[in-house]
Design a protein around this motif. Structure first.
Motif, PDB file in Angstrom:
ATOM      1  N   SER A  17       0.761  -1.265  -0.063  1.00  0.00           N
ATOM      2  CA  SER A  17      -0.054  -0.015   0.081  1.00  0.00           C
ATOM      3  C   SER A  17       0.859   1.323   0.040  1.00  0.00           C
ATOM      4  O   SER A  17       0.350   2.180  -0.337  1.00  0.00           O
ATOM      5  CB  SER A  17      -0.853   0.148   1.305  1.00  0.00           C
ATOM      6  OG  SER A  17      -0.021   0.289   2.398  1.00  0.00           O
ATOM      7  N   LEU A  18       2.111   0.948   0.353  1.00  0.00           N
ATOM      8  CA  LEU A  18       3.054   2.168   0.362  1.00  0.00           C
ATOM      9  C   LEU A  18       4.057   2.167  -0.816  1.00  0.00           C
ATOM     10  O   LEU A  18       4.960   3.176  -0.841  1.00  0.00           O
ATOM     11  CB  LEU A  18       3.992   2.047   1.891  1.00  0.00           C
ATOM     12  CG  LEU A  18       3.023   2.441   3.095  1.00  0.00           C
ATOM     13  CD1 LEU A  18       3.609   1.955   4.157  1.00  0.00           C
ATOM     14  CD2 LEU A  18       2.882   4.099   2.967  1.00  0.00           C
ATOM     15  N   GLY A  19       3.691   1.546  -1.850  1.00  0.00           N
ATOM     16  CA  GLY A  19       4.399   1.611  -2.971  1.00  0.00           C
ATOM     17  C   GLY A  19       5.665   0.624  -3.101  1.00  0.00           C
ATOM     18  O   GLY A  19       6.555   0.859  -4.087  1.00  0.00           O
ATOM     19  N   TYR A  20       5.893  -0.187  -2.207  1.00  0.00           N
ATOM     20  CA  TYR A  20       7.005  -0.979  -2.117  1.00  0.00           C
ATOM     21  C   TYR A  20       6.666  -2.529  -2.828  1.00  0.00           C
ATOM     22  O   TYR A  20       5.563  -2.854  -2.412  1.00  0.00           O
ATOM     23  CB  TYR A  20       7.473  -1.509  -0.539  1.00  0.00           C
ATOM     24  CG  TYR A  20       8.170  -0.220  -0.069  1.00  0.00           C
ATOM     25  CD1 TYR A  20       9.435  -0.076  -0.010  1.00  0.00           C
ATOM     26  CD2 TYR A  20       7.443   0.891   0.365  1.00  0.00           C
ATOM     27  CE1 TYR A  20      10.009   1.068   0.349  1.00  0.00           C
ATOM     28  CE2 TYR A  20       7.812   1.856   0.980  1.00  0.00           C
ATOM     29  CZ  TYR A  20       9.405   2.011   0.882  1.00  0.00           C
ATOM     30  OH  TYR A  20       9.908   3.021   1.665  1.00  0.00           O
ATOM     31  N   GLU A  21       7.436  -2.837  -3.658  1.00  0.00           N
ATOM     32  CA  GLU A  21       7.205  -4.021  -4.354  1.00  0.00           C
ATOM     33  C   GLU A  21       7.808  -5.395  -3.387  1.00  0.00           C
ATOM     34  O   GLU A  21       9.099  -5.392  -3.481  1.00  0.00           O
ATOM     35  CB  GLU A  21       7.585  -4.293  -5.792  1.00  0.00           C
ATOM     36  CG  GLU A  21       6.885  -5.366  -6.525  1.00  0.00           C
ATOM     37  CD  GLU A  21       5.444  -5.856  -6.253  1.00  0.00           C
ATOM     38  OE1 GLU A  21       4.917  -6.838  -6.117  1.00  0.00           O
ATOM     39  OE2 GLU A  21       4.760  -4.626  -6.374  1.00  0.00           O
ATOM     40  N   PRO A  22       7.117  -6.093  -2.885  1.00  0.00           N
ATOM     41  CA  PRO A  22       7.696  -7.269  -1.811  1.00  0.00           C
ATOM     42  C   PRO A  22       8.073  -8.421  -2.419  1.00  0.00           C
ATOM     43  O   PRO A  22       7.421  -8.851  -3.512  1.00  0.00           O
ATOM     44  CB  PRO A  22       6.599  -7.276  -0.559  1.00  0.00           C
ATOM     45  CG  PRO A  22       5.463  -7.012  -1.480  1.00  0.00           C
ATOM     46  CD  PRO A  22       5.535  -6.140  -2.572  1.00  0.00           C
TER      47      PRO A  22
END
Lengths: 107, 226
Positions: free
Chosen positions: B94-99
């Motif tokens: 949701s914060l724009g990090y691709e996990p």
């Protein structure tokens, strides 16, 4: 969003390399509530094909028209858009904000 | 805009490098592309550095010079397909990090537990090299198992991740510091590990711990990079 912004500039380069006239439009300033943040891009080719956005769809049509002019002349333009009421004869932003859009040719 | 500038911007993007396109809106000066590693010599170094840090494009104050900022998308690498990880993934997204999740223990690293996530049921030394871990990567070790976490942390040091955190109490961490030192890691690198991981907000549940980790990642990103 960043990833798609990149695709937009990637597309602009691909079009230019394919020999098309291309313009890049960038939101450079916003006042009040603006639909797209500063730095948003819209890229346009000489046939009027475009990708990306500088507003929620309110002014894209006019930006594309101006971009075709920029592609033709090679001279960059700074466009300003405000609410539709103030300039009833032009397109405007229904959200009530103002934006400035810089349009330049890729050469 | 010179097509060479567009090319340079796109190349920086492909190489996961921060870059800024400098444009004079009055057309008096030719544009240029400045990459993060070429900042020092630039007359606008300070403004460009700030723009890269916030990731925001904009006019240089009181000028007609516009900075188009391009920052690589942030990644998050999580070692350990554990309960906290399950809470952390949607938060990171949701914060724009691709996990990405790595755990050689196949019972943990299952698609059932991690639907729609890039998950690697492999040892870090196999899984990490192809992932292009870099300074735009938040690196989080949560297995508690030195066999898995330690080699992963060494990789994170080498790649200069902007955030490196590891789960474990102060005591566990003291032993980790000793082990990593024994494996040749510098004291400076080891000191970069956030441990105990996460901001001290009194988190107890896995979700709360995930929030405290995420908050610490944001702090490192917004206050530390560039």
């Amino acid at each position: 969003m960043l990833a798609s912004e990149d695709d937009i500039l990637g597309k602009a380069e691909a079009w230019a390399r394919a020999g098309k006239g291309v313009a890049v439009a960038t939101v450079v300033e916003t006042w009040g509530s603006a639909p797209r943040p500063v730095g948003s891009h819209l890229v346009i080719d000489e046939d009027g094909t475009f990708l990306g956005s500088v507003s929620g769809g309110c002014v894209e049509g006019e930006v594309v028209t101006e971009a075709l002019d920029v592609i033709g002349s090679g001279k960059a333009k700074l466009l300003e858009f405000g609410v539709a009421d103030e300039t009833a004869w032009r397109v405007g932003l229904s959200c009530g904000g103002r934006i400035a859009v810089y349009v330049e040719k890729v050469a | 805009m010179d097509i060479a500038l567009l090319s340079a911007l796109n190349a920086a993007r492909a190489a996961r490098q921060a870059a800024v396109l400098v444009t004079d809106l009055d057309g008096q000066m030719p544009g240029r592309v400045v990459t993060a590693d070429r900042l020092a010599d630039d007359p606008l170094a300070e403004a460009i550095r700030a723009a890269i840090r916030t990731g925001r494009s904009g006019l240089v104050p009181d000028t007609r010079t516009f900075l188009t900022v391009q920052v690589p998308p942030a990644q998050m690498v999580v070692i350990g397909a554990v309960h906290i990880t399950q809470a952390l993934i949607p938060l990171a997204r949701s914060l724009g990090y691709e996990p990405v999740v790595i755990d050689p223990r196949t019972a943990f690293a299952t698609a059932d537990r991690f639907p729609d996530v890039s998950i690697h049921a492999e040892w870090p030394d196999v899984a990490l090299p192809p992932l292009k871990v870099d300074r735009y990567t938040a690196f989080i070790a949560l297995t508690h198992d030195p066999k898995i976490d330690d080699p992963a942390l060494l990789h994170a040091f080498e790649k200069g991740c902007f955030y490196i955190g590891a789960l474990g109490s102060r005591k566990t961490h003291a032993k980790r510091v000793e082990r990593l030192g024994g494996q040749g890691a510098s004291a400076e690198a080891i000191a970069r590990i956030k441990a105990p991981i996460g901001l001290a907000i009194g988190a107890i549940t896995p979700t709360e711990i995930a929030v405290s980790i995420m908050a610490e990642v944001i702090q490192a990103w917004r206050q530390g990079i560039a």
